[in-house]
Design an enzyme around this catalytic site. Sequence first.
Site, PDB file in Angstrom:
ATOM      1  N   ASP A  20      -7.177 -15.678   3.246  1.00  0.00           N
ATOM      2  CA  ASP A  20      -8.555 -16.180   3.417  1.00  0.00           C
ATOM      3  C   ASP A  20      -9.335 -16.031   2.109  1.00  0.00           C
ATOM      4  O   ASP A  20     -10.092 -16.910   1.713  1.00  0.00           O
ATOM      5  CB  ASP A  20      -9.299 -15.402   4.515  1.00  0.00           C
ATOM      6  CG  ASP A  20      -9.222 -16.085   5.871  1.00  0.00           C
ATOM      7  OD1 ASP A  20      -8.207 -16.769   6.131  1.00  0.00           O
ATOM      8  OD2 ASP A  20     -10.161 -15.934   6.681  1.00  0.00           O
ATOM      9  N   LYS A  52       0.890  -1.173   0.000  1.00  0.00           N
ATOM     10  CA  LYS A  52       0.000   0.000   0.000  1.00  0.00           C
ATOM     11  C   LYS A  52       0.923   1.216   0.000  1.00  0.00           C
ATOM     12  O   LYS A  52       0.829   2.113   0.835  1.00  0.00           O
ATOM     13  CB  LYS A  52      -0.934  -0.050   1.223  1.00  0.00           C
ATOM     14  CG  LYS A  52      -2.051   0.968   1.222  1.00  0.00           C
ATOM     15  CD  LYS A  52      -3.143   0.694   0.207  1.00  0.00           C
ATOM     16  CE  LYS A  52      -4.102   1.875   0.114  1.00  0.00           C
ATOM     17  NZ  LYS A  52      -5.110   1.734  -0.958  1.00  0.00           N
TER      18      LYS A  52
HETATM   19 MG    MG Z   1      -6.288 -15.428   9.264  1.00  0.00          MG
END
Ligand code: MG
Length: 369
Positions: free
Chosen positions: A256, A196
């Site tokens: 995830d 970022k």
């Molecule tokens: Mg995690």
Amino acid sequence: MSMKIAILPGDGIGTEIVAEAVKVMQALDLRFETETALVGGAAYEAHGHPLPESTLKLAKAADAVLFGAVGDWKYDKLERALRPEQAILGLRKHLGLFANLRPALCYAELTHASSLKPELVAGLDILIIRELTGDIYFGQPRGRRTATDGLFPGAEEAFDTMRYTRPEIERIAHVAFQAARKRAGGKGGKVTSVDKANVLETFQFWKDVVGQVHAQYADVELEHMYVDNAAMQLVKAPKNFDVIVTGNMFGDILSDEAAMLTGSIGMLPSASLDAADKGLYEPSHGSAPDIAGKGVANPLATILSVAMMLRYSLEQPEAADRIESAVRAVLAAGLRTPDIWSEGTAKVGTRAMGDAVVAALTGKTITPS
Ligand code: MG
Ligand code: IPM
């Protein structure tokens, strides 16, 4: 030579899935010396601390650690230092496990379990490398201040510090470039460094240092990508990625997301390695207290974590291949735990899935019962 493995099942479904993984280990003709210890909420209940000294000592002395999962909502009210999550954070820090490898692989049989269109994920094989012992997870100072002593007079505040040192970035960059090369068969491959840098100084530094390390890997392609764009590209065209390297927090989130591309987070293993490739191996998913004790959790991520353990820490690549082939055979035979079940396949529980992998390992034909 016998290999010393510390077994830390933890909380929730952790005990059920680790039991199946241990069964698979025992079915290999290798000599393991295993010792089991409490960790997380289970350790807090028994010893008043999520990472007791004895558990840490066992993990340090072992050749590798097999970890289940920690956490339960019932501990949310505990002070932070005593929460189950501190166990895994403490193990990472104390064992120096700075390199977290999270492969996201879409098995042909599970292409339809993904929430994305099959053509977007068919054959997906990417590797997320998450820096694991730095960043805002561990940066100091952190804390809370009351209204009277805060930086902004009159306002109560909380703060964490995002921070990276050059050596921390350099070593994870080396891991990423080497992994890309290895995946490409010794030369080539691509690394996407996620940052970022447009907003955060920490990640401008990250980007600069990764670029400098890249000079030693001219055969590997390097691309820089902002984290918001990376999150979007992962669902738009995931197959454009090869190796992704990023910081602790972005890596937590993106891994995830990447896991879900493959259909189920219940399928994905992970390795957390130190500088000498000693490691802790755990499924990418959590303790799932909602299904704990029901015998329905998918043990495959943990079983596949044993394969990673054999490959990265124990120098047993053939045994790792055997486990991975056994998992493929079980999927090909149509066995599915509920998280990956679809019409026309056989729904089985945790134990039956573990038994089926053992059967496949020992050359038996798998038939859904
Ligand atoms: Mg995690
Ligand atoms: C993970 C988990 C952990 C993390 C938690 C349990 C502390 O989400 O391994 O991804 O945030 O690193």
